[in-house]
Design an enzyme around this catalytic site. Structure first.
Site, PDB file in Angstrom:
ATOM      1  N   ASN A 228       0.622  -1.232  -0.011  1.00 53.04           N
ATOM      2  CA  ASN A 228      -0.140   0.475  -0.069  1.00 53.04           C
ATOM      3  C   ASN A 228       0.670   1.656  -0.411  1.00 53.04           C
ATOM      4  O   ASN A 228      -0.038   2.314  -0.057  1.00 53.04           O
ATOM      5  CB  ASN A 228      -1.180  -0.014   1.177  1.00 53.04           C
ATOM      6  CG  ASN A 228      -0.196  -0.540   2.410  1.00 53.04           C
ATOM      7  OD1 ASN A 228       1.089  -0.379   2.836  1.00 53.04           O
ATOM      8  ND2 ASN A 228      -1.121  -0.150   3.380  1.00 53.04           N
ATOM      9  N   GLY A 373      -6.413   8.166   4.059  1.00 49.15           N
ATOM     10  CA  GLY A 373      -7.863   7.596   2.793  1.00 49.15           C
ATOM     11  C   GLY A 373      -7.501   6.234   1.955  1.00 49.15           C
ATOM     12  O   GLY A 373      -6.837   5.269   2.973  1.00 49.15           O
ATOM     13  N   HIS A 396      -3.811   4.737  11.605  1.00 49.54           N
ATOM     14  CA  HIS A 396      -2.970   5.618  10.376  1.00 49.54           C
ATOM     15  C   HIS A 396      -3.385   5.475   9.322  1.00 49.54           C
ATOM     16  O   HIS A 396      -2.656   5.762   8.141  1.00 49.54           O
ATOM     17  CB  HIS A 396      -1.482   4.549  10.455  1.00 49.54           C
ATOM     18  CG  HIS A 396      -1.824   2.811   9.851  1.00 49.54           C
ATOM     19  ND1 HIS A 396      -3.000   2.555   9.812  1.00 49.54           N
ATOM     20  CD2 HIS A 396      -1.049   2.657   9.208  1.00 49.54           C
ATOM     21  CE1 HIS A 396      -2.901   1.273   9.197  1.00 49.54           C
ATOM     22  NE2 HIS A 396      -1.419   2.068   8.638  1.00 49.54           N
ATOM     23  N   GLY A 397      -4.844   5.212   9.276  1.00 53.26           N
ATOM     24  CA  GLY A 397      -5.361   5.141   7.868  1.00 53.26           C
ATOM     25  C   GLY A 397      -7.174   4.889   8.195  1.00 53.26           C
ATOM     26  O   GLY A 397      -7.271   5.277   9.471  1.00 53.26           O
TER      27      GLY A 397
END
EC number: 6.5.1.8
Length: 474
Positions: A228, A373, A396-397
Site C-alpha cells: 500500500n 484514506g 494511521h489510515g
C-alpha cells in the site's frame, strides 16, 4: 477445467526448489478457482516479493509467516502470561474484526505490558494487530513495531493554487513517473544513486550485519516499496487559516508519500524478531510478541537499529519530496511527516514506557500527523489532542475491510476503474488488492476518533502511483 500451477511456473517467477515451493503449490492449487494462471502467478509473485503484506490474509498468512522466517519457540522454558490483564481502550469497536481484538487481548497478557489501545482502523496483523498501540516497561517488541520499520507519511504543501493542477495535469503525471521508483528489490545504481547524510551515521557500523546492509540501503535510498505504499499528487484544502503553519484558507497542490525503510528495515526486523523469540520463550499464541529487554545488549542493538531505519525511511521521503519540488518549480510552504510503525520512549501515567505504534499515528497534544484514506478517498492533516487513554495515538489510515485475497476475488478491474473515474483519480500501477473498496470508510474512522485529533485540512488524491501488481492487462 481448473488452472493447475506447476513448480516450473513458480520457479519462473523466482521461487526456489525447497519446502516453500511445495507449500506454495498446495495453496495455489487448492484456492483461486476463479483466477487464470497469469493472475495466480501475479498474486504469488507479490507474496514472494512482499510477504509482510499478506500476514493478515486468511489464506496466505501461514505461507507468508514461513517466508519471513517464522520459527516456533520450544514449549518448555516459556514465560507465563498474565491471567488477569488490564483492559485496553477501543475506538470504533463496531468496525473492528474479532481477530484484531483476539491479538490485542494476548498482547495485554504479556508481563511487560503496561497499557494498550486499539485504533478505529485496526485489523488483524501479525503479533500486535495493525492499528494496535502497546505501552511496555523497559521492553521492545520487534513485531510490535512491524516488519516495515519506520513506515511513515510525509506531506509537502506547495505555493501552487489548485486550479493550476488541472491545467497542467499531464506535467504532474510526467514528473511523478520520472522521479519515483517502486517495488521489492528495486533501487538506483551508479550515478543515479541518491546521496543523503543518513548514510554517514556511525550506527551503520554498529554490527557486521548492519554494516553489510549499507550498500542495499544506499541503492534503495529515495525509492518506495510495494503493497500500500504510494506517492501521489492531490489538493489540500484548509477551511480556515492555520495560525501555527501560517497557511491561509484555500486549496493548494500537495504531495503525499507513504513508505518505510525498504529491504534494510525488513532485514533488521526479521533478524531481531528471530533473536527475540530465541531469548524470550512465550506460549504459542504469544510467540510473535517476543520482546528484547532494553537492559540487554540485544535490546540496545535493536533500539539503535530501529532508530537508524526510521532515519533512513525519513531520508527516502525527503529525497522524493526534494526531487518533486524541484521538478515542478514549487516553493514548499510547509512539510509534515510522521512514523506509524515505530516505538518511542514516552511518559505515560507518570512513568517512562516504550510505546509501540504498529499502524498508528502519534497524537500527543499539538503533534501533527497525516491520516490517509485510500486512492479514491480523502486523507486528513490532523493535530493531536493528547488523549492519555489512547496512549496519545490515532489511526494511521482507513484500515482494510477486505484481505488482499478477498479484494482480488471480489473486485473486478472494471469496478476499480469506475470508482477511480468517478473520483477523477489517475492511477499508475497497483492491483485490485489495493482497490478503494478494500478499505473502510475513512469518514466513519475519523468520526470514531474525534476525541483524539482535530482535523486541520483535507487532502484529495488526484494522481496516484503505486507498485505494479505484475499482472497483464486484459
Amino acid at each position: 477445467m481448473k488452472t493447475k500451477i506447476t513448480g516450473t511456473d513458480l520457479m519462473s517467477i523466482g521461487y526456489k526448489q525447497n519446502e516453500i515451493l511445495g507449500l506454495v503449490l498446495k495453496v495455489a492449487n487448492s484456492n483461486y478457482e476463479e483466477l487464470n494462471s497469469d493472475e495466480i502467478l501475479a498474486l504469488f509473485k507479490k507474496v514472494l516479493d512482499y510477504p509482510e503484506s499478506f500476514l493478515d490474509d486468511e489464506i496466505l498468512e501461514n505461507l507468508a509467516a514461513k517466508m519471513i522466517g517464522a520459527v516456533n519457540a520450544p514449549a518448555d522454558e516459556t514465560i507465563a502470561l498474565n491471567e488477569n490483564p488490564n483492559d485496553y481502550v477501543v475506538y470504533g469497536s463496531q468496525h473492528i474484526e474479532q481477530g484484531a481484538h483476539n491479538q490485542m487481548k494476548v498482547a495485554m497478557q504479556l508481563p511487560v505490558t503496561v497499557a494498550g489501545a486499539l485504533m478505529p482502523d485496526a485489523h488483524q496483523g501479525y503479533g500486535l494487530p495493525i492499528g494496535g498501540v502497546l505501552a511496555t516497561k523497559n521492553a521492545i517488541i520487534p513485531y510490535g513495531v512491524g516488519v516495515d520499520i519506520g513506515c511513515r507519511m510525509a506531506l509537502s504543501i506547495y505555493d501552487i493554487p489548485a486550479d493550476h493542477f488541472e491545467e497542467n495535469r499531464s506535467k504532474y503525471q510526467r514528473e511523478l513517473i520520472a522521479h519515483t521508483k517502486f517495488g521489492a528489490g528495486h533501487g538506483f545504481h551508479g550515478q543515479h544513486k541518491a546521496e543523503h547524510e543518513v548514510l554517514d551515521k556511525s550506527e551503520f557500523n554498529m554490527t557486521p550485519m548492519v554494516k553489510q546492509l549499507k550498500d542495499k540501503a544506499w541503492s534503495q535510498l529515495g525509492t518506495s516499496g510495494g503493497g500500500n505504499h504510494f506517492v501521489e499528487f492531490g489538493i489540500l484544502e484548509f477551511d480556515e487559516k492555520d495560525e501555527i503553519l501560517g497557511i491561509e484558507k484555500g486549496k493548494y497542490v500537495a504531495l503525499l508519500t507513504h513508505s518505510g525503510s525498504r529491504g534494510f528495515g525488513a532485514t533488521l526486523a526479521g533478524h531481531y524478531t528471530k533473536l527475540a523469540r530465541q531469548l524470550t520463550k512465550l506460549p504459542a499464541e504469544a510467540q510473535n510478541l517476543a520482546w528484547l529487554s532494553l537492559d540487554s545488549q540485544e535490546g540496545q542493538e535493536y533500539w539503535m537499529a530501529m532508530n537508524l531505519a526510521g532515519d533512513y525511511a525519513s531520508a527516502c521521503h525527503q529525497i522524493i519530496h526534494d526531487k518533486m519540488a524541484k521538478a515542478i518549480g514549487a516553493e514548499v510552504l510547509a512539510k509534515i511527516e510522521n512514523h506509524h510503525n515505530f516505538a518511542w520512549k514516552e511518559i505515560w501515567n507518570g512513568e517512562e514506557v516504550i510505546v509501540h505504534r504498529k499502524g498508528a499515528t502519534p497524537a500527543g497534544k499539538g503533534v501533527m500527523g497525516i491520516i490517509p484514506g485510500s486512492m479514491a478517498a480523502p486523507g486528513f492533516l490532523v493535530r493531536g489532542k493528547g488523549e492519555e487513554r489512547a496512549i496519545n495515538s490515532a489511526s494511521h489510515g482507513a484500515g482494510r475491510q477486505m484481505s488482499r485475497t478477498q479484494a482480488v476475488k471480489s473486485i473486478t478491474k472494471n469496478q476499480m476503474r469506475e470508482v477511480l473515474k468517478d473520483n477523477n483519480v489517475t492511477l499508475i500501477g497497483a492491483g485490485r488488492d489495493e482497490a478503494p473498496m478494500a478499505y473502510k470508510d475513512i469518514t466513519v474512522v475519523m468520526e470514531s476518533q474525534k476525541e483524539l485529533i482535530d482535523v486541520v485540512a483535507k487532502f484529495t488524491p488526484k494522481i496516484v502511483r503505486m507498485a505494479d501488481d505484475g499482472s497483464r492487462e486484459d
